[in-house]
Design an enzyme around this catalytic site. Structure first.
Site, mmCIF file in Angstrom:
data_model
loop_
_atom_site.group_PDB
_atom_site.id
_atom_site.type_symbol
_atom_site.label_atom_id
_atom_site.label_comp_id
_atom_site.label_asym_id
_atom_site.label_seq_id
_atom_site.Cartn_x
_atom_site.Cartn_y
_atom_site.Cartn_z
ATOM 1 N N GLY A 1 38.135 43.749 51.808
ATOM 2 C CA GLY A 1 37.419 43.487 50.573
ATOM 3 C C GLY A 1 36.805 44.722 49.964
ATOM 4 N N GLY A 2 37.128 45.894 50.536
ATOM 5 C CA GLY A 2 36.645 47.136 49.945
ATOM 6 C C GLY A 2 37.030 47.228 48.470
ATOM 7 N N GLY A 3 38.179 46.677 48.137
ATOM 8 C CA GLY A 3 38.637 46.692 46.741
ATOM 9 C C GLY A 3 38.173 45.472 45.957
ATOM 10 N N SER B 1 45.445 50.610 48.138
ATOM 11 C CA SER B 1 46.351 51.759 48.064
ATOM 12 C C SER B 1 47.533 51.641 49.030
ATOM 13 C CB SER B 1 45.565 53.049 48.340
ATOM 14 O OG SER B 1 44.900 52.973 49.574
ATOM 15 N N THR B 2 47.358 50.990 50.176
ATOM 16 C CA THR B 2 48.473 50.849 51.116
ATOM 17 C C THR B 2 49.518 49.887 50.544
ATOM 18 O OG1 THR B 2 46.773 51.054 52.821
ATOM 19 C CG2 THR B 2 49.006 50.562 53.570
ATOM 20 N N ASP C 1 40.166 47.315 55.774
ATOM 21 C CA ASP C 1 39.175 48.392 55.841
ATOM 22 C C ASP C 1 38.847 48.750 57.281
ATOM 23 O OD1 ASP C 1 38.730 48.694 52.962
ATOM 24 O OD2 ASP C 1 38.052 46.631 53.111
ATOM 25 N N GLU D 1 42.478 37.333 48.554
ATOM 26 C CA GLU D 1 43.203 37.830 49.742
ATOM 27 C C GLU D 1 43.127 36.823 50.879
ATOM 28 O OE1 GLU D 1 42.838 42.667 49.214
ATOM 29 O OE2 GLU D 1 41.254 41.631 50.284
ATOM 30 N N LYS E 1 41.866 53.158 60.066
ATOM 31 C CA LYS E 1 41.272 51.814 59.978
ATOM 32 C C LYS E 1 41.059 51.171 61.350
ATOM 33 C CE LYS E 1 41.564 52.241 55.546
ATOM 34 N NZ LYS E 1 42.338 51.423 54.677
HETATM 35 C C1 5RP Z 1 40.944 45.110 48.940
HETATM 36 C C2 5RP Z 1 41.187 45.228 50.403
HETATM 37 C C3 5RP Z 1 42.090 46.332 50.847
HETATM 38 O O1 5RP Z 1 43.123 45.768 51.568
HETATM 39 C C4 5RP Z 1 41.324 47.274 51.720
HETATM 40 O O2 5RP Z 1 40.197 47.739 50.982
HETATM 41 C C5 5RP Z 1 42.184 48.453 52.170
HETATM 42 O O3 5RP Z 1 42.534 49.210 51.072
HETATM 43 P P1 5RP Z 1 43.452 50.501 51.164
HETATM 44 O O4 5RP Z 1 44.837 50.040 51.466
HETATM 45 O O5 5RP Z 1 43.316 51.124 49.811
HETATM 46 O O6 5RP Z 1 42.902 51.386 52.244
HETATM 47 O O7 5RP Z 1 40.712 44.472 51.213
HETATM 48 O O8 5RP Z 1 40.046 44.084 48.644
#
Ligand code: 5RP
Length: 222
Positions: free
Chosen positions: A96-98, A30-31, A85, A104, A122
């Site tokens: 890796g939350g996403g 999202s960022t 994260d 990455e 974070k």
């Molecule tokens: C995806 C990631 C993202 O960078 C991480 O989860 C942060 O996400 P967001 O910007 O939505 O807080 O590692 O695999």
């Protein structure tokens, strides 16, 4: 201010660093979406840039924003922008939350500068409240998870959001509690046969740009 607003502030600050030509890595989440939005609104400024996406989702967003996407090339990635994260005081990350951790990490490892953008939620003193994402090969994956557990983590295959990575592998999360030595744990998990990648990114970030209620914190690590 909302977390989204803080993410957007970090993205606005990061956008000022993008050179007007050359290859740029773009993360996932999202960022990063705010950064892509900013660039898409002024895509003419970036007509001499090529962007390396870290996920199919990011690839689509870049293409929809009239930004040029490449996935293989000769030459160098000047800088890579990605979210996190968790981020500790020396710039080690959980990511890796996403579910995009493997691409990455490949993009970050091949970039001259790896710039982390995030909101203040974070920031942590020590990594580990957020479970460590791992990407593993489907074949005998239960055995691979057992090996990760032998290092002290409680593992769980992802049952929500993205369960399978863009590379066709299984995504899981490992709870190690507070991590004493993130670099050591990163190496230990990475050594397990069957593990494709682990979402500990130690000693990789060059800089972080964090949106906080008090303004932007801009920190350089190398
Ligand atoms: C995806 C990631 C993202 O960078 C991480 O989860 C942060 O996400 P967001 O910007 O939505 O807080 O590692 O695999």
């Amino acid at each position: 201010m909302s977390n989204d607003k803080l993410k957007e502030l970090a993205a606005i600050e990061a956008s000022k660093l993008i050179p007007r030509s050359g290859i740029i890595g773009i993360g996932t989440g999202s960022t990063v979406k705010f950064l892509i939005k900013i660039m898409s609104e002024k895509y003419q400024l970036y007509k001499n840039n090529q962007f390396v996406p870290t996920s199919l989702e990011t690839e689509k967003l870049l293409s929809n924003g009239n930004l040029t996407v490449i996935d293989d090339f000769t030459g160098k990635i000047l800088m890579d922008f990605d979210g996190a994260d968790e981020i500790n005081p020396v710039g080690d990350l959980i990511k890796g939350g996403g579910g995009a951790l493997t691409r990455e990490k490949i993009v970050a490892a091949n970039s001259e500068k790896f710039i982390v953008i995030a909101d203040e939620t974070k920031i942590v003193n020590r990594l580990g409240k957020f479970k460590v994402p791992v990407e593993i090969v489907p074949f005998l994956h239960s055995k691979t998870l057992e090996k990760i557990e032998s290092l002290g983590g409680i593992t769980q295959k992802r049952k929500h959001g993205k369960e399978i990575s863009d590379n066709g592998n299984i995504l899981a999360d490992a709870d190690f509690g507070i991590i004493e030595d993130p670099g050591l744990l990163e190496r230990e998990i990475k050594m397990i046969t069957g593990v494709v990648e682990v979402g500990l990114f130690t000693n990789m970030a060059s800089q972080s740009i964090i949106g906080t209620e008090e303004g932007i914190i801009n920190k350089k690590y190398k």
